[in-house]
Enzyme design. Structure first.
Site, PDB file in Angstrom:
ATOM      1  N   GLY A  82       0.918  -0.902  -0.459  1.00 14.36           N
ATOM      2  CA  GLY A  82       0.207  -0.392  -0.031  1.00 14.36           C
ATOM      3  C   GLY A  82       1.034   0.886   0.169  1.00 14.36           C
TER       4      GLY A  82
ATOM      5  N   HIS B  50       4.860   1.759  -8.072  1.00 10.57           N
ATOM      6  CA  HIS B  50       3.666   0.863  -7.952  1.00 10.57           C
ATOM      7  C   HIS B  50       2.505   0.597  -8.815  1.00 10.57           C
ATOM      8  CE1 HIS B  50       3.574   1.689  -3.406  1.00 10.57           C
ATOM      9  NE2 HIS B  50       4.476   0.079  -3.376  1.00 10.57           N
TER      10      HIS B  50
ATOM     11  N   LYS C 264      13.494  -2.566  -8.003  1.00  9.07           N
ATOM     12  CA  LYS C 264      13.943  -1.403  -6.717  1.00  9.07           C
ATOM     13  C   LYS C 264      13.979  -2.622  -5.722  1.00  9.07           C
ATOM     14  CE  LYS C 264      13.451   1.565  -3.539  1.00  9.07           C
ATOM     15  NZ  LYS C 264      12.425   0.830  -2.463  1.00  9.07           N
TER      16      LYS C 264
ATOM     17  N   VAL D  56      11.145   2.796 -10.819  1.00 11.22           N
ATOM     18  CA  VAL D  56      10.787   4.633 -11.070  1.00 11.22           C
ATOM     19  C   VAL D  56      11.516   5.501  -9.720  1.00 11.22           C
ATOM     20  CG1 VAL D  56       8.600   5.839 -11.357  1.00 11.22           C
ATOM     21  CG2 VAL D  56       8.666   3.407 -12.113  1.00 11.22           C
TER      22      VAL D  56
ATOM     23  N   SER E   1       7.775   4.228  -0.573  1.00 13.05           N
ATOM     24  CA  SER E   1       6.492   4.548   0.450  1.00 13.05           C
ATOM     25  C   SER E   1       7.352   5.475   1.614  1.00 13.05           C
ATOM     26  CB  SER E   1       5.481   3.446   0.582  1.00 13.05           C
ATOM     27  OG  SER E   1       5.466   2.983   0.054  1.00 13.05           O
ATOM     28  N   ARG E   2       8.617   4.863   2.162  1.00 16.23           N
ATOM     29  CA  ARG E   2       9.116   5.290   3.101  1.00 16.23           C
ATOM     30  C   ARG E   2      10.484   6.568   2.597  1.00 16.23           C
ATOM     31  NH1 ARG E   2      10.093  -0.974   3.567  1.00 16.23           N
ATOM     32  NH2 ARG E   2       9.777  -1.363   5.923  1.00 16.23           N
TER      33      ARG E   2
END
Ligand code: AMP
Length: 281
Positions: free
Chosen positions: A31, A37, A150, A177, A187-188
Site C-alpha cells: 500500500g 506501484h 527496486k 521508477v 513509500s518510506r
C-alpha cells in the site's frame, strides 16, 4: 474496481475468473501506492484480463525494532490510485484474517541469497516476504505476478522460491521508477525531511557513477565498489549500511573482475530512514 477485504471473497472472484478462462495478473504491495506501484499495475493491466492488487502491510516481514506500526497506511487514496492504474480488484485483508493462527506455516528460502545485503540486518525479513507472497499466489492463482527491480534481493529470493516450489507463475520484473531528481520512489521517502531527501540523491548519483565507470571499461570489483562507497561516505548525512556487488542471477559472490551480469546494491540511512537502491552492470 472491487475492494475486497475477505479471503473467501477473493477466492470466489478468482474461481469465477478461472471459469471464464480469464488470465490473472497479481501485483503484491504494502500500500501507500506511488508511481513505482502504478507502473507495476499498469503493466499488469496491459498483459492480463484481471488485475488483482494486494494492499497489505505484512507484519511478519518486519523485525521487532522496525517500522511496522508507523508504516504509512492510506487505503482510501490507494483505492483511487489502483483503480486509475487499471486494477479490477484491490485485496486488503486484515492481518488477523490473513494470519489467523499464532502457529503458522512458513515458506523460507535458505542460503546466501537471504543472508547477504538486507538479510544481514533483517534476518527474518525474507521469510516473511516468501510466506506472504506464496499465500497470495495460492489465493490469486496468477498467471503473471509483478515485482519491482527496486527490491533486487526480493526478486532473487522470489525467483528461487518459484523455481524450488514449481509454482506455475511467470514473474515480471519492472524497472525502478525514480522521482525527477533521481531518488528511487519508495513509500518510506515520506519519512524524509527536505534536507534528507536532497542528500539521499547521492544514492542514485553514486550508482550512475559506477555505471559510467563500467561503460568506460572498468571491470575491477574493488574499484567499482570503492567508488560508490567513497561518493556516499562523502555525504554528511549518509550512514552506510552496505555497498555491495553480487553476480546475477542468484547473488553469487564476486570474483576480482566483473564478468557476468552484476548487481551493485546500496542501503544507507538518512536520519532514521533506511533507503535502498541498486543498478545492474
Ligand atoms: P512495497 O509496497 O514497497 O512492498 O512494494 C510493492 C512492489 O512495488 C514491490 O515489488 C516493489 O519492488 C515495487 N516497487 C516499489 N518501489 C518501486 C519503484 N520505485 N519502482 C518500481 N517498483 C517499485
Amino acid at each position: 474496481m472491487i475492494l475486497c477485504t475477505e479471503v473467501e471473497k477473493l477466492q470466489a472472484l478468482v474461481k469465477e475468473a478461472k471459469k471464464s478462462n480469464k488470465s490473472i495478473g497479481l501485483v503484491p504491495t504494502m500500500g501507500a501506492l506511488h508511481k513505482g506501484h502504478m507502473s507495476l499495475i499498469e503493466a499488469c493491466h496491459a498483459e492480463n484480463d484481471l488485475t488483482i492488487v494486494s494492499d497489505f502491510v505484512n507484519p511478519v516481514q518486519f523485525g521487532p525494532n522496525e517500522d511496522y506500526e508507523k508504516y504509512p497506511r492510506q487505503l482510501s487514496a490507494d483505492t483511487e490510485l489502483a483503480q486509475k492504474a487499471g486494477a479490477e480488484v484491490l485485496f486488503a485483508p486484515k492481518a488477523t484474517d490473513f494470519y489467523p493462527d499464532k502457529d503458522m506455516t512458513w515458506v523460507e528460502v535458505t542460503g546466501n541469497i537471504v543472508k547477504v545485503l538486507c538479510g544481514r540486518t533483517r534476518p527474518i525479513h525474507f521469510r516473511g516476504v516468501a510466506t506472504v507472497v506464496s499465500k497470495l499466489f495460492h489465493l490469486a492463482q496468477p498467471d503473471k505476478a509483478y515485482f519491482g527491480q527496486k527490491d533486487a534481493q526480493q526478486v532473487e529470493v522470489l525467483k528461487k522460491m518459484v523455481h524450488d516450489l514449481f509454482i506455475p507463475v511467470k514473474l515480471r520484473i519492472m524497472p525502478i521508477v525514480r522521482d525527477t531528481d533521481g531518488l528511487a520512489i519508495s513509500s518510506r521517502n515520506a519519512y524524509l525531511s527536505d534536507e534528507e531527501h536532497k542528500n539521499a540523491l547521492v544514492l542514485n548519483q553514486s550508482l550512475k557513477h559506477a555505471a559510467s565507470l563500467y561503460a568506460g571499461g572498468e571491470r575491477n570489483t574493488k574499484v567499482i565498489r570503492q567508488a560508490i562507497t567513497d561518493m556516499i561516505a562523502a555525504n554528511p548525512m549518509a550512514d552506510i549500511d552496505y555497498v555491495e556487488l553480487y553476480q546475477l542471477p542468484g547473488l553469487k559472490p564476486m570474483a576480482d573482475k566483473l564478468t557476468n551480469k552484476t548487481l551493485a546494491a546500496v542501503a544507507v540511512r538518512f536520519g532514521k530512514t533506511r533507503l535502498i537502491d541498486n543498478i545492474i552492470l
